[in-house]
Write an enzyme that holds these catalytic residues in place. Structure first.
Site, short mmCIF file in Angstrom:
data_model
loop_
_atom_site.label_atom_id
_atom_site.label_comp_id
_atom_site.label_asym_id
_atom_site.label_seq_id
_atom_site.Cartn_x
_atom_site.Cartn_y
_atom_site.Cartn_z
N ASP A 18 -6.41 19.03 -14.22
CA ASP A 18 -6.91 17.82 -14.66
C ASP A 18 -6.47 17.83 -16.23
O ASP A 18 -7.07 18.44 -17.06
CB ASP A 18 -8.44 17.52 -14.63
N LYS B 241 -7.54 6.60 -19.30
CA LYS B 241 -7.71 7.24 -20.56
C LYS B 241 -6.50 7.15 -21.33
O LYS B 241 -6.16 6.12 -21.66
CB LYS B 241 -8.18 8.49 -20.36
N TYR C 61 -15.65 16.73 -15.57
CA TYR C 61 -16.32 15.28 -15.59
C TYR C 61 -17.32 15.18 -14.53
O TYR C 61 -17.22 15.72 -13.45
CB TYR C 61 -14.98 14.48 -15.52
N ARG D 185 0.86 -1.27 0.07
CA ARG D 185 -0.04 0.06 -0.21
C ARG D 185 0.83 1.15 0.07
O ARG D 185 0.43 2.25 -0.56
CB ARG D 185 -0.79 0.11 1.34
O1 P1T Z 1 -12.71 7.19 -14.04
P1 P1T Z 1 -11.50 7.67 -13.22
O2 P1T Z 1 -10.30 7.00 -13.84
O3 P1T Z 1 -11.72 7.75 -11.90
O4 P1T Z 1 -11.34 9.24 -13.86
C1 P1T Z 1 -12.11 10.00 -13.52
C2 P1T Z 1 -12.20 11.39 -14.41
C3 P1T Z 1 -11.30 12.30 -13.99
N1 P1T Z 1 -11.21 13.42 -15.17
C4 P1T Z 1 -11.63 13.49 -16.23
C5 P1T Z 1 -11.38 14.66 -17.16
C6 P1T Z 1 -12.40 12.59 -16.80
O5 P1T Z 1 -12.98 12.35 -18.10
C7 P1T Z 1 -12.68 11.28 -15.88
C8 P1T Z 1 -13.38 10.02 -16.03
N2 P1T Z 1 -14.29 10.25 -17.32
C9 P1T Z 1 -14.97 9.28 -17.87
C10 P1T Z 1 -15.29 7.97 -17.47
C11 P1T Z 1 -15.74 9.79 -19.22
O6 P1T Z 1 -16.18 9.06 -19.83
O7 P1T Z 1 -15.87 11.04 -19.20
#
Ligand code: P1T
Length: 384
Positions: free
Chosen positions: A176, A201, A103, A51
């Site tokens: 972000d 992503k 998001y 962890r």
């Molecule tokens: O899904 P996660 O890995 O927790 O990421 C969150 C997140 C944070 N910032 C941005 C700009 C994002 O687009 C996302 C997650 N977005 C999607 C799942 C989507 O389809 O837009």
């Protein structure tokens, strides 16, 4: 040659990755272990519990830090974990200014989780207003997403940073960088304090991992944010860390192709009689095209557009695409398409969604690396 002196493509392949000292294996092994043997209590080889740290994760952290030209990186279990860790850094009574179009999960975390713990967030139109219109004496964090999800607004990072860093006490500025990826945008170089990625992503790029990362330069911040991460958990497993590390090696190639394809499709959609309006930072018609040109090295692979019609028109179109998969998420090699109002941004109150312009005819596509003529034909056939 010092890896820091190398260009992006070289950093993507090499940063953080050393041949395994015991076998010479060129790829970092997946250290599938929860714990590490100590020679005497407190004496170990730098790892005591996974962890806290794991060698595969350490390699990934060095890789992502290299991509963002940052000193420190924490690899996380998801992008949302990154937002959550930064909110844990705040105290009840603190205030956050966040870009209004973010998001849906980010907005949900601010509005429905951290608001209950006394951290209030103001969602701000930082395209048309100055930061000073929203800050308060207790503002401790500025949250920028650019390009924004899903409306692809471009926020002038340098301008917001300059305004934020004049304030006392100085709030931390988080960017972000998920949509642009480090290939197209370097927020730390523009003065941001912290960069967040959903590595789910573009960084991973193959739609087979959920992960996140925070990158920053400040040593004090490293100690504090790692303390929070280690205390609450929120770490990626070694196999997920390894997959992202592998994905990153082709990031430059993929981003180039995502963008080439997106440009063609954005222009095609802009000409199409059934399309009301296209939002793509690379189009001259984008209201912040000039900011994007100055701040980004390219315009990315995300396109948002409005169909002429209503919800039924959108459903009909989304059911007819064949190559584009109707699915949430983005940044993978395969093209995805989605309906933000019903899917990724459903958690935002309907009234706010309407005010922002996330309407029933708004469609978002994540352009993959397939043959662009095939993608174009798929959209044209579905539009009818
Ligand atoms: O899904 P996660 O890995 O927790 O990421 C969150 C997140 C944070 N910032 C941005 C700009 C994002 O687009 C996302 C997650 N977005 C999607 C799942 C989507 O389809 O837009």
């Amino acid at each position: 040659m010092d890896i820091k002196e190398c260009k992006f493509e070289t950093i993507a392949v090499h940063a953080g990755v050393q041949p395994d000292p015991t076998t010479g294996a060129i790829m970092t092994p997946i250290y599938a272990t929860s714990t590490y043997v100590q020679s005497t209590p407190g004496e170990h080889k730098g790892y005591d519990y996974s962890r806290t740290a794991n060698p595969t994760r350490t390699a990934l952290e060095a890789s992502i830090a290299g991509l963002e030209s940052g000193k420190h990186c924490l690899a996380l279990s998801s992008g949302c974990t990154g937002t959550d860790i930064l909110c844990h850094f705040l105290e009840a009574g603190d205030h956050v200014v966040s870009v209004d179009d973010v998001y849906g999960g980010t907005s949900r975390l601010f509005r429905t989780v951290w608001a209950r713990h006394g951290v209030e967030t103001t969602f701000a139109d930082l395209v048309n207003h100055n930061l000073s219109d929203y800050v308060r004496p207790n503002t401790k964090m500025i949250w920028i997403e650019t390009p924004t999800n899903p409306l692809l607004k471009i926020i002038d990072i340098e301008k917001v940073v300059q305004q934020a860093h004049k304030l006392s006490p100085k709030p931390i500025v988080v960017v972000d960088n998920t949509f642009a990826s480090p290939y197209f945008q370097s927020p730390l170089a523009l003065g941001a304090d912290v960069v967040l990625h959903s590595t789910t992503k573009y960084l991973n790029g193959h739609s087979d991992v959920v992960g996140g990362a925070l990158v920053f330069n400040d040593d004090n911040l490293k100690a504090k944010l790692h303390h929070i991460q280690n205390s609450i958990g929120g770490v990626p497993g070694p196999f997920d860390a390894w997959l992202v590390l592998r994905g990153i090696k082709t990031l430059a190639l993929r981003m180039k192709r995502h963008e080439e394809n997106a440009k063609v499709l954005a222009e095609m959609l802009e000409r199409h009689p059934k399309v009301e309006r296209v939002i793509y930072p690379g189009l001259k018609s984008h209201p912040q095209h000039d900011v994007a040109k100055r701040q980004m090295k390219g315009f990315g692979g995300m396109i948002t557009f409005f169909l002429k019609g209503n919800l039924a028109t959108s459903r009909n179109f989304l059911e007819r695409v064949r190559l584009f998969a109707l699915a949430e998420s983005l940044g993978g090699v395969e093209s995805l398409i989605e309906h933000p109002a019903i899917m990724t941004h459903a958690s935002i109150p309907a009234e706010t969604r309407v005010k922002l312009g996330i309407s029933d005819t708004l469609i978002r596509i994540s352009v993959g690396i397939e043959n662009v003529q095939d993608l174009q034909r798929d959209l044209e056939l579905a539009l009818g």
